[in-house]
Structures are given as C-alpha cells and as structure tokens.
Scaffold this active site. Sequence first.
Site: not given
Length: 154
Positions: A43-44
């Site tokens: 996600g990051c």
Amino acid sequence: MLEAQMKAPDFNLLDKDGNTVRLSDFQGKKVVLYFYPKDNTPGCTRQACAFAASYEQFKAQDVTVIGISKDSIASHLKFAQKYDLPFILLSDPELQAIQAYDVWQEKKLYGKVSMGVVRTTYIIDEQGIIEKVMPKVKPDTNAADILAYLAGEQ
C-alpha cells in the site's frame, strides 16, 4: 485527530539524505503532508508511486509534498531510489511528528491489536494552518484526491 483551521505543529526531522527539514521551512508554500506506515510495503509503495506520478502537477501549483514514516533514513533512501521518488521523505523513528499529528493509533489487523501509523494526509496552507484533514486515505487515490481538492473539485 487534528482538525482544519488548527496551526500545524512544526517538526524537525531528517530527510533521506540526512538533511534537517522543518515544516516552518515551507512558510509561504502549500504543503501536502502525508503519513504512511512503512517503506516498501504494497500500500505504501502504491501511494508513494502515485505521488511520484503526479509530482509535476503538484510542482506546477507550487505545492510541496512530504511523506513521513518511522522508517530510518537508510530505508527512505533505498525506497526513494528504488521507485524514483522525487519528493521529500522524512524519518521519524522517535514519533515526534507522528504523535504531534495524532496518527499513532491503535490498529486492528486479523483480530490482532497493535499501535501504528494510520495513513493520514494533511493539506497545510501558506501560513502553516491545516486547511484539510484526510483520515484513513486510500493509497491508490490519495494523490488524485488531493489534486481534485486543490482544483476545487472536492
């Protein structure tokens, strides 16, 4: 959680190159300050790459993009090099800014409770006042949502 119209807390953190960066260094500029859990996680990485892909649009509007996590300077340097990230990444291992911006919170994952960074974005105006708070943002749409907001579409 901090709210719109509040003075944004200043901080004094190191970037991926070991340079000291303060929020007050950007007085007179709009700042997108985004907090994320960890370098090189799915996600990051998607969130950072979306900011990188939109970076020229932010630059064209004279908006500074700053990402903060508790990862080390070395981790940020590798992350930025691996994904060609053109914006500022700040290391906050002591949770100075992370706690000041109230993004260190209880998280639940698969029934397990732990403390961690809740993905949150703050838009800070030219006078250092929080203009907009975006809690629990989606990594894939965060950059686009901010650009839409800056264009007056949200």
